[in-house]
Design a protein around this motif. Structure first.
Motif, PDB file in Angstrom:
ATOM      1  N   VAL A 259      -4.632  31.375   7.010  1.00  0.00           N
ATOM      2  CA  VAL A 259      -6.034  31.581   7.342  1.00  0.00           C
ATOM      3  C   VAL A 259      -6.074  32.304   8.678  1.00  0.00           C
ATOM      4  O   VAL A 259      -5.244  32.073   9.551  1.00  0.00           O
ATOM      5  N   GLY A 260      -7.029  33.211   8.805  1.00  0.00           N
ATOM      6  CA  GLY A 260      -7.191  33.928  10.060  1.00  0.00           C
ATOM      7  C   GLY A 260      -8.215  35.024   9.939  1.00  0.00           C
ATOM      8  O   GLY A 260      -8.334  35.657   8.886  1.00  0.00           O
ATOM      9  N   GLU A 261      -8.961  35.217  10.990  1.00  0.00           N
ATOM     10  CA  GLU A 261      -9.974  36.259  11.047  1.00  0.00           C
ATOM     11  C   GLU A 261     -10.908  36.222   9.844  1.00  0.00           C
ATOM     12  O   GLU A 261     -11.274  37.245   9.269  1.00  0.00           O
ATOM     13  N   GLY A 262     -11.257  35.003   9.415  1.00  0.00           N
ATOM     14  CA  GLY A 262     -12.203  34.824   8.324  1.00  0.00           C
ATOM     15  C   GLY A 262     -11.641  35.074   6.930  1.00  0.00           C
ATOM     16  O   GLY A 262     -12.389  35.118   5.965  1.00  0.00           O
ATOM     17  N   GLU A 263     -10.339  35.219   6.803  1.00  0.00           N
ATOM     18  CA  GLU A 263      -9.725  35.486   5.495  1.00  0.00           C
ATOM     19  C   GLU A 263      -8.659  34.445   5.179  1.00  0.00           C
ATOM     20  O   GLU A 263      -8.169  33.752   6.064  1.00  0.00           O
TER      21      GLU A 263
ATOM     22  N   SER B  18       5.122  30.388  16.484  1.00  0.00           N
ATOM     23  CA  SER B  18       5.392  28.979  16.708  1.00  0.00           C
ATOM     24  C   SER B  18       5.604  28.313  15.358  1.00  0.00           C
ATOM     25  O   SER B  18       4.822  28.522  14.425  1.00  0.00           O
ATOM     26  N   LEU B  19       6.674  27.548  15.243  1.00  0.00           N
ATOM     27  CA  LEU B  19       6.988  26.802  14.027  1.00  0.00           C
ATOM     28  C   LEU B  19       6.944  25.321  14.374  1.00  0.00           C
ATOM     29  O   LEU B  19       7.742  24.849  15.179  1.00  0.00           O
ATOM     30  N   GLN B  20       6.000  24.590  13.800  1.00  0.00           N
ATOM     31  CA  GLN B  20       5.833  23.160  14.065  1.00  0.00           C
ATOM     32  C   GLN B  20       5.492  22.448  12.763  1.00  0.00           C
ATOM     33  O   GLN B  20       4.460  22.742  12.162  1.00  0.00           O
ATOM     34  N   GLY B  21       6.347  21.536  12.345  1.00  0.00           N
ATOM     35  CA  GLY B  21       6.093  20.797  11.107  1.00  0.00           C
ATOM     36  C   GLY B  21       5.958  21.743   9.929  1.00  0.00           C
ATOM     37  O   GLY B  21       6.893  22.445   9.584  1.00  0.00           O
ATOM     38  N   ARG B  22       4.772  21.796   9.330  1.00  0.00           N
ATOM     39  CA  ARG B  22       4.495  22.702   8.210  1.00  0.00           C
ATOM     40  C   ARG B  22       3.805  23.984   8.662  1.00  0.00           C
ATOM     41  O   ARG B  22       3.534  24.861   7.860  1.00  0.00           O
ATOM     42  N   LEU B  23       3.491  24.088   9.956  1.00  0.00           N
ATOM     43  CA  LEU B  23       2.642  25.154  10.482  1.00  0.00           C
ATOM     44  C   LEU B  23       3.438  26.309  11.081  1.00  0.00           C
ATOM     45  O   LEU B  23       4.352  26.109  11.870  1.00  0.00           O
ATOM     46  N   LEU B  24       3.039  27.531  10.710  1.00  0.00           N
ATOM     47  CA  LEU B  24       3.573  28.770  11.279  1.00  0.00           C
ATOM     48  C   LEU B  24       2.403  29.481  11.932  1.00  0.00           C
ATOM     49  O   LEU B  24       1.458  29.894  11.250  1.00  0.00           O
ATOM     50  N   LYS B  25       2.429  29.572  13.276  1.00  0.00           N
ATOM     51  CA  LYS B  25       1.333  30.216  14.012  1.00  0.00           C
ATOM     52  C   LYS B  25       1.736  31.621  14.419  1.00  0.00           C
ATOM     53  O   LYS B  25       2.804  31.836  14.970  1.00  0.00           O
ATOM     54  N   PHE B  26       0.848  32.563  14.112  1.00  0.00           N
ATOM     55  CA  PHE B  26       0.970  33.962  14.490  1.00  0.00           C
ATOM     56  C   PHE B  26      -0.201  34.318  15.377  1.00  0.00           C
ATOM     57  O   PHE B  26      -1.121  33.519  15.556  1.00  0.00           O
ATOM     58  N   HIS B  27      -0.241  35.551  15.789  1.00  0.00           N
ATOM     59  CA  HIS B  27      -1.381  36.101  16.512  1.00  0.00           C
ATOM     60  C   HIS B  27      -2.605  36.063  15.601  1.00  0.00           C
ATOM     61  O   HIS B  27      -2.617  36.679  14.540  1.00  0.00           O
ATOM     62  N   GLU B  28      -3.601  35.280  15.961  1.00  0.00           N
ATOM     63  CA  GLU B  28      -4.879  35.176  15.262  1.00  0.00           C
ATOM     64  C   GLU B  28      -4.791  34.693  13.816  1.00  0.00           C
ATOM     65  O   GLU B  28      -5.682  34.949  13.014  1.00  0.00           O
ATOM     66  N   SER B  29      -3.691  33.990  13.452  1.00  0.00           N
ATOM     67  CA  SER B  29      -3.615  33.397  12.114  1.00  0.00           C
ATOM     68  C   SER B  29      -2.617  32.243  12.124  1.00  0.00           C
ATOM     69  O   SER B  29      -1.773  32.143  13.000  1.00  0.00           O
ATOM     70  N   ALA B  30      -2.754  31.383  11.125  1.00  0.00           N
ATOM     71  CA  ALA B  30      -1.847  30.250  10.978  1.00  0.00           C
ATOM     72  C   ALA B  30      -1.578  30.039   9.500  1.00  0.00           C
ATOM     73  O   ALA B  30      -2.477  30.167   8.669  1.00  0.00           O
ATOM     74  N   GLY B  31      -0.316  29.731   9.172  1.00  0.00           N
ATOM     75  CA  GLY B  31       0.070  29.473   7.795  1.00  0.00           C
ATOM     76  C   GLY B  31       0.591  28.057   7.646  1.00  0.00           C
ATOM     77  O   GLY B  31       1.309  27.564   8.510  1.00  0.00           O
ATOM     78  N   THR B  32       0.238  27.421   6.533  1.00  0.00           N
ATOM     79  CA  THR B  32       0.719  26.086   6.214  1.00  0.00           C
ATOM     80  C   THR B  32       1.710  26.193   5.066  1.00  0.00           C
ATOM     81  O   THR B  32       1.391  26.776   4.016  1.00  0.00           O
ATOM     82  N   MET B  33       2.921  25.647   5.265  1.00  0.00           N
ATOM     83  CA  MET B  33       3.943  25.694   4.227  1.00  0.00           C
ATOM     84  C   MET B  33       3.481  24.866   3.031  1.00  0.00           C
ATOM     85  O   MET B  33       3.137  23.699   3.170  1.00  0.00           O
ATOM     86  N   THR B  34       3.434  25.499   1.861  1.00  0.00           N
ATOM     87  CA  THR B  34       3.046  24.794   0.645  1.00  0.00           C
ATOM     88  C   THR B  34       4.256  24.442  -0.211  1.00  0.00           C
ATOM     89  O   THR B  34       4.213  23.485  -0.974  1.00  0.00           O
TER      90      THR B  34
END
Length: 163
Positions: A120-124, A87-103
């Motif tokens: 961030v995901g799974e504590g890392e 899923s791509l929304q705004g600055r966010l990229l969502k994957f299975h059990e993780s999410a990335g914020t565009m910097t």
């Protein structure tokens, strides 16, 4: 000059403006100093040139936003629960059990972007560079992991499953 400023401003905001789209004309002949690539032109159609942009962005352009899946059958699955859906929304990229914020990001052409993400995901936590290329008909997306060079191919999910 005014039209160019409007196009640049619209690009910075991630808004599609019809007058900014390249059109085959005499102006292209004048712009031969920049490389132009034409891919898979439709029969009897005026080819659309791929125009180098290199514009800084801080979120996904509107045409990229939404839910993308490996196949249309995967579209109903929440991206949090499937490796086949993003899923791509705004600055966010969502994957299975993780999410990335565009910097930081860059719109390389009218169909390609490259961006850095803090995940961030799974504590890392980690940082990753990812490229995205949109198909001519805007219904397919290729995601490229810049570190490994691996490509992942997706189809656009219906609007009702946008997030």
């Amino acid at each position: 000059m005014t039209a160019r400023l409007i196009c640049v401003g619209a690009s910075l905001l991630g808004v599609a403006v019809g007058s900014c789209l390249p059109v085959a004309s005499d102006q292209q002949a004048e712009a031969k100093s920049d490389p132009v690539t034409v891919t898979n032109p439709a029969p009897n159609a005026t080819p659309v040139a791929e125009v180098p942009l290199e514009i800084a962005i801080n979120q996904f352009p509107s045409g990229y936003q939404g839910r993308w899946a490996k196949s249309l059958d995967d579209c109903p699955i929440d991206p949090d629960h499937s490796e086949n859906v993003i899923s791509l929304q705004g600055r966010l990229l969502k994957f299975h059990e993780s999410a990335g914020t565009m910097t930081a990001g860059k719109r390389m052409t009218s169909k390609t972007i490259e961006a850095e993400f803090d995940f961030v995901g799974e504590g890392e936590k980690w940082t990753k560079s990812i490229g995205f290329e949109m198909s001519e008909n805007r219904q397919k997306l290729t995601r490229t992991d810049q570190d490994s060079g691996i490509d992942y191919h997706y189809v656009r999910c219906p609007k009702l499953m946008a997030g």
